[in-house]
Design a protein around this motif. Structure first.
Motif, PDB file in Angstrom:
ATOM      1  N   ASN A 273      -5.915 -55.605   3.748  1.00 29.87           N
ATOM      2  CA  ASN A 273      -6.613 -56.897   3.770  1.00 29.87           C
ATOM      3  C   ASN A 273      -7.945 -56.870   3.031  1.00 29.87           C
ATOM      4  O   ASN A 273      -8.782 -57.747   3.236  1.00 29.87           O
ATOM      5  CB  ASN A 273      -6.855 -57.332   5.223  1.00 29.87           C
ATOM      6  CG  ASN A 273      -5.559 -57.639   5.948  1.00 29.87           C
ATOM      7  OD1 ASN A 273      -4.571 -58.019   5.331  1.00 29.87           O
ATOM      8  ND2 ASN A 273      -5.570 -57.457   7.267  1.00 29.87           N
ATOM      9  N   TRP A 274      -8.148 -55.870   2.171  1.00 27.70           N
ATOM     10  CA  TRP A 274      -9.476 -55.694   1.592  1.00 27.70           C
ATOM     11  C   TRP A 274      -9.873 -56.851   0.655  1.00 27.70           C
ATOM     12  O   TRP A 274     -11.056 -57.088   0.434  1.00 27.70           O
ATOM     13  CB  TRP A 274      -9.557 -54.368   0.857  1.00 27.70           C
ATOM     14  CG  TRP A 274      -8.812 -54.301  -0.456  1.00 27.70           C
ATOM     15  CD1 TRP A 274      -7.485 -54.089  -0.631  1.00 27.70           C
ATOM     16  CD2 TRP A 274      -9.379 -54.427  -1.759  1.00 27.70           C
ATOM     17  NE1 TRP A 274      -7.173 -54.077  -1.967  1.00 27.70           N
ATOM     18  CE2 TRP A 274      -8.324 -54.283  -2.699  1.00 27.70           C
ATOM     19  CE3 TRP A 274     -10.663 -54.659  -2.245  1.00 27.70           C
ATOM     20  CZ2 TRP A 274      -8.524 -54.366  -4.059  1.00 27.70           C
ATOM     21  CZ3 TRP A 274     -10.863 -54.729  -3.620  1.00 27.70           C
ATOM     22  CH2 TRP A 274      -9.795 -54.586  -4.518  1.00 27.70           C
ATOM     23  N   ARG A 275      -8.909 -57.587   0.155  1.00 28.87           N
ATOM     24  CA  ARG A 275      -9.223 -58.711  -0.732  1.00 28.87           C
ATOM     25  C   ARG A 275      -9.401 -60.024   0.028  1.00 28.87           C
ATOM     26  O   ARG A 275      -9.820 -61.022  -0.548  1.00 28.87           O
ATOM     27  CB  ARG A 275      -8.114 -58.881  -1.761  1.00 28.87           C
ATOM     28  CG  ARG A 275      -8.049 -57.763  -2.797  1.00 28.87           C
ATOM     29  CD  ARG A 275      -6.975 -58.058  -3.826  1.00 28.87           C
ATOM     30  NE  ARG A 275      -6.956 -57.049  -4.883  1.00 28.87           N
ATOM     31  CZ  ARG A 275      -6.099 -57.060  -5.901  1.00 28.87           C
ATOM     32  NH1 ARG A 275      -5.183 -58.032  -5.999  1.00 28.87           N
ATOM     33  NH2 ARG A 275      -6.142 -56.118  -6.826  1.00 28.87           N
ATOM     34  N   LYS A 277     -10.804 -62.983   2.366  1.00 34.04           N
ATOM     35  CA  LYS A 277     -12.117 -63.499   2.718  1.00 34.04           C
ATOM     36  C   LYS A 277     -12.229 -63.548   4.227  1.00 34.04           C
ATOM     37  O   LYS A 277     -11.454 -64.200   4.918  1.00 34.04           O
ATOM     38  CB  LYS A 277     -12.320 -64.900   2.126  1.00 34.04           C
ATOM     39  CG  LYS A 277     -13.716 -65.451   2.391  1.00 34.04           C
ATOM     40  CD  LYS A 277     -13.889 -66.822   1.759  1.00 34.04           C
ATOM     41  CE  LYS A 277     -15.288 -67.361   2.048  1.00 34.04           C
ATOM     42  NZ  LYS A 277     -15.487 -68.704   1.450  1.00 34.04           N
ATOM     43  N   ARG A 312     -11.460 -55.986   8.844  1.00 34.84           N
ATOM     44  CA  ARG A 312     -10.356 -56.574   8.089  1.00 34.84           C
ATOM     45  C   ARG A 312      -9.001 -56.251   8.723  1.00 34.84           C
ATOM     46  O   ARG A 312      -8.030 -56.972   8.513  1.00 34.84           O
ATOM     47  CB  ARG A 312     -10.386 -56.083   6.637  1.00 34.84           C
ATOM     48  CG  ARG A 312     -11.632 -56.540   5.887  1.00 34.84           C
ATOM     49  CD  ARG A 312     -11.650 -56.038   4.451  1.00 34.84           C
ATOM     50  NE  ARG A 312     -12.849 -56.515   3.755  1.00 34.84           N
ATOM     51  CZ  ARG A 312     -12.948 -57.710   3.181  1.00 34.84           C
ATOM     52  NH1 ARG A 312     -11.912 -58.540   3.198  1.00 34.84           N
ATOM     53  NH2 ARG A 312     -14.068 -58.078   2.587  1.00 34.84           N
ATOM     54  N   SER A 317      -3.939 -63.146   8.830  1.00 36.29           N
ATOM     55  CA  SER A 317      -3.486 -63.819   7.609  1.00 36.29           C
ATOM     56  C   SER A 317      -2.412 -64.849   7.958  1.00 36.29           C
ATOM     57  O   SER A 317      -1.862 -64.833   9.071  1.00 36.29           O
ATOM     58  CB  SER A 317      -2.926 -62.790   6.628  1.00 36.29           C
ATOM     59  OG  SER A 317      -1.739 -62.216   7.150  1.00 36.29           O
TER      60      SER A 317
END
Length: 591
Positions: A273-275, A277, A312, A317
């Motif tokens: 999930n590093w990308r 927001k 994260r 998501s």
């Protein structure tokens, strides 16, 4: 409705069959009944067990350096290194025991299994010493060297002592945590007893070693090695029987599963999930539902702001939302915030833990170089010879005295000065004081060595007792080490137990022991480096076989300097540290 719940809670607590509030269970897996389990009845059994097991362990460990030099004919530097490596291995095995306890077996089963291994190792050591090693009979005294040994005999000896290391190492972190489990910290009275238990536990550990350091140490110093080892084996067997006798009284926490997989899940999910927001509020992070929200009823950990990248892993998501609606959740993609905070807790503990290793380097000198230093001093009073290893009795007496002084005098005094309801000095403050006292202890040991050299016979061949300076001049350095232990090791036990998540309590105790382990390895590395550097140009070095030709004092001053640097780093880490925050409860630590 609220009044009804309060009424039910009061009746629940006051009833004869009131259960504990911390989630502990009895031997059959049922909720633990407060009046029938745990508390000081179980606590005292565990303290006695610890005392007997410690007697057995130190019956081997306290004079092991002399056994290696007198029976196996090793030189001082090699013997000190081998003792450091063996002691270090003992505490490395504590990680094995903690992992099995927290993950699969639980603390009771782990303690029982490793105590059996401990007894087997001691019996094997006793047999191998009696049959093979102590030859001719009664050799191994100060003036009676033993014959050489075959590789098979030496191999059997090392197999035995490393079985002892495995058994004691796997048992130690779990017995401390099992003892703490006997007190429900959600109950005010039992919570106070739980804090006191760690002090009494360390006191029992030291009192157990008192017999080893005096009576057993004397017999072994006179060459009666097999007798000393058999007494240790008998003590370990008695400790095992006593422990099993309290089976029905103990309270237990159920193991929470493999922590390594939980840690890996957080790392993998955070990377995936590093990308993404991140939401502005922590309330939008995944709290967990059903089996995800906790492990076997352990308390939730509240969100903290450090190591935000790991948050994260709890980011929900759109795909995760769909999976939740379908009733399934992949922990390698989405982790509850409590699982994320578990990883954060351990990461926050690591800098504090690393700062305790240098202290353990100082502590381990009692079992090696202090003994060798004492053997080169005047050890006779009239016609009675004092075994050098027995001087550690003053360390034990110092521990007992300072535990009393701290709990009965210093802690209440600090509380009154603060004018708060706090418990006096925090664990982090006590550990810092322990480092300061350790610096003073090394300076004292170095000064004593300077004077020992001043009154030593430089030309002696066998230099035991070659200095006219009395061995009693070692008392200050032993007493100071004992005082520092009360602040450092007792504070460390309390700190790591309180600051680890519910599913990693044994791991918290193992961290304390692993610090000692790495301290022994670092001590061995330091001795090796010092000897390599100081023996250049054909010099005898700081720690030669004949200490009268060396400079052991310089090694002690080097340790004092390293500990002073470590203290500065420790203070910075302690100021940075933020405590664990449990649901509906928050403990405060700081300096």
């Amino acid at each position: 409705m609220a009044s009804l719940e309060v009424s039910r809670e009061v009746k629940f607590k006051e009833g004869e069959e009131a259960r504990t509030l911390d989630g502990t269970v009895d031997f059959c897996g049922n909720p633990a009944i407060r009046a029938r389990s745990g508390r000081w009845v179980a606590g005292i059994i565990i303290l006695l067990n610890q005392g007997l097991a410690t007697l057995a362990f130190f019956g081997v460990g306290v004079n092991l350096v002399l056994f290696l030099t007198r029976v196996l004919q090793q030189n001082n530097a090699d013997a000190a290194n081998n003792v450091s490596k063996w002691t270090g291995t003992v505490y490395i095995f504590s990680l094995v025991g903690a992992f099995l306890s927290d993950s699969y077996w639980g603390r009771y089963k782990t303690c029982a299994i490793f105590q059996v291994i401990f007894v087997i190792g001691l019996v094997s050591l006793s047999l191998s010493s009696y049959i093979f090693l102590v030859k001719p009979k009664d050799c191994g005294g100060i003036d009676s060297p033993c014959q050489s040994h075959s590789s098979l005999e030496i191999g059997l000896f090392y197999l035995s002592i490393y079985l002892v290391a495995l058994g004691n190492g796997g048992y130690q972190p779990n017995i401390a945590t099992l003892g703490a489990d006997q007190f429900d910290e959600e109950d005010p009275n039992e919570g106070h007893s739980k804090v006191a238990f760690f002090s009494y536990f360390y006191l029992a550990l030291n009192l157990g070693s008192l017999f080893s350091n005096t009576i057993l140490g004397y017999f072994e110093d006179e060459g009666m090695w097999a007798l000393g080892f058999w007494v240790s084996a008998g003590s370990a067997f008695l400790a095992l029987i006593l422990f099993l006798g309290g089976t029905t009284r103990y309270r237990h926490f159920k193991p929470s599963g493999n922590p390594l997989s939980r840690f890996c899940q957080v790392i993998v999910a955070a990377i995936r999930n590093w990308r993404m927001k991140m939401p502005s509020s922590a309330e939008d992070l995944y709290e967990g539902v059903g089996k995800d929200c906790s492990n076997n009823g352990v308390r939730r950990i509240l969100h903290t702001d450090e190591f935000k990248f790991l948050d994260r892993a709890a980011f929900i998501s759109p795909e995760d939302s769909d999976n939740q609606e379908q009733g399934c959740n992949n922990l390698w993609r989405l982790c509850p915030i409590t699982q994320v905070e578990e990883v954060k807790c351990i990461l926050r503990l690591i800098p504090i833990w690393l700062c305790t290793i240098i202290y353990s380097v100082v502590f381990t000198q009692m079992a090696s170089l202090f003994v060798e230093q004492g053997a080169a001093m005047k050890t006779t009073v009239s016609t009675f010879r004092i075994p050098p290893a027995s001087m550690s009795s003053f360390d034990i007496l110092s521990v007992a005295a300072f535990i009393f002084i701290y709990r009965r005098v210093l802690d209440p005094l600090v509380g009154r000065i603060k004018k708060t309801d706090s418990k006096g000095l925090t664990e982090l403050q006590r550990m810092g004081i322990g480092l300061i006292i350790a610096i003073i202890a090394m300076i004292a040991a170095g000064i004593v060595e300077c004077y020992r050299l001043k009154y030593a016979q430089k030309t002696c061949t066998h230099c035991e007792g070659s200095s006219s300076l009395s061995i009693f001049w070692q008392i200050p350095q032993y007493a100071l080490i004992g005082a520092s232990e009360v602040f450092m090791y007792v504070g460390q036990l309390e700190f790591f137990n309180a600051q680890t998540p519910d599913g990693l309590k044994s791991f918290g105790s193992a961290l304390c022991m692993t610090s000692i382990s790495l301290g022994n390895y670092v001590s061995s590395l330091l001795v090796t480096m010092v000897m390599k550097i100081s023996t250049e140009d054909h010099m005898p070095g700081w720690i030669p076989g004949n200490l009268n030709k060396g400079h052991l004092d310089r090694f002690y001053f080097l340790l004092a300097m390293l500990t002073a640097v470590d203290l500065v780093v420790y203070v910075a880490c302690a100021k940075w540290y933020k405590c664990i925050k449990m649901e509906d409860r928050e403990n405060e630590y700081g300096v």
